[in-house]
Motif scaffolding. Structure first.
Motif, PDB file in Angstrom:
ATOM      1  N   THR A   1       0.863  -1.174   0.000  1.00  0.00           N
ATOM      2  CA  THR A   1       0.000   0.000   0.000  1.00  0.00           C
ATOM      3  C   THR A   1       0.900   1.224   0.000  1.00  0.00           C
ATOM      4  O   THR A   1       2.117   1.101  -0.080  1.00  0.00           O
TER       5      THR A   1
ATOM      6  N   LYS B   1      -7.211   0.298   1.392  1.00  0.00           N
ATOM      7  CA  LYS B   1      -6.763   0.059   0.015  1.00  0.00           C
ATOM      8  C   LYS B   1      -5.350  -0.508   0.026  1.00  0.00           C
ATOM      9  O   LYS B   1      -4.438   0.092   0.590  1.00  0.00           O
ATOM     10  N   TRP B   2      -5.196  -1.676  -0.609  1.00  0.00           N
ATOM     11  CA  TRP B   2      -3.896  -2.315  -0.737  1.00  0.00           C
ATOM     12  C   TRP B   2      -3.909  -3.192  -1.969  1.00  0.00           C
ATOM     13  O   TRP B   2      -4.965  -3.445  -2.561  1.00  0.00           O
TER      14      TRP B   2
ATOM     15  N   CYS C   1      -2.499   5.966   1.980  1.00  0.00           N
ATOM     16  CA  CYS C   1      -3.653   5.107   2.266  1.00  0.00           C
ATOM     17  C   CYS C   1      -3.784   4.789   3.753  1.00  0.00           C
ATOM     18  O   CYS C   1      -4.726   4.109   4.160  1.00  0.00           O
TER      19      CYS C   1
ATOM     20  N   CYS D   1      -6.493   1.226   7.144  1.00  0.00           N
ATOM     21  CA  CYS D   1      -6.185   1.174   5.715  1.00  0.00           C
ATOM     22  C   CYS D   1      -7.287   0.388   5.017  1.00  0.00           C
ATOM     23  O   CYS D   1      -7.641  -0.708   5.454  1.00  0.00           O
TER      24      CYS D   1
END
Length: 133
Positions: free
Chosen positions: A62, A91-92, A66, A89
């Motif tokens: 990530t 989003k990755w 993020c 978090c």
């Protein structure tokens, strides 16, 4: 007393579940559940530590942008005092792999308190429940 800085992250999937990892048996606080993360190395920021630990522990990537700081834990253990900023978090890239954990589990925030966790991690579950909904 020695101060230990550890950064952790609550990965939140599209269904609003949080990823917990179970520490290996025989390790410090073995078999307890935790948020991914680890020690902040000298000269490293907590965000950089999270990025490194996500790569090492879970084989995901990530960006610092993020990561959003949510809360922190401060807890005195007999050998050291732990200070742990917790980031969230959503989003990755990649699928989390259990490189450093005995097991990984996606958990609804309301269910986090039912998992045996280190003392410093215990108060974070209700914060995530209230924040995520």
């Amino acid at each position: 007393m020695k101060l230990l800085l550890v950064a952790a992250v609550a990965l939140i999937d599209r269904d609003g579940r949080v990823l917990l990892g179970q520490r290996p048996s025989g390790s410090f606080m073995g078999d307890l559940w935790e948020y991914p993360g680890g020690k902040v190395e000298p000269g490293e920021t907590p965000e950089a530590a999270i990025l490194r630990e996500l790569h090492e522990e879970l084989s995901i990537e990530t960006q610092g942008s993020c990561l959003a700081p949510l809360t922190f834990a401060s807890h005195g253990y007999p050998e050291f005092h732990l200070l742990m900023p917790l980031f969230v978090c959503r989003k990755w890239v990649g699928t989390p792999m259990r490189n450093a954990h005995k097991e990984l589990r996606w958990v609804r925030p309301r269910d986090i308190p039912s998992y045996a966790m280190p003392p410093a991690d215990r108060h974070i579950g209700p914060i995530l429940r209230d924040w995520i909904g």
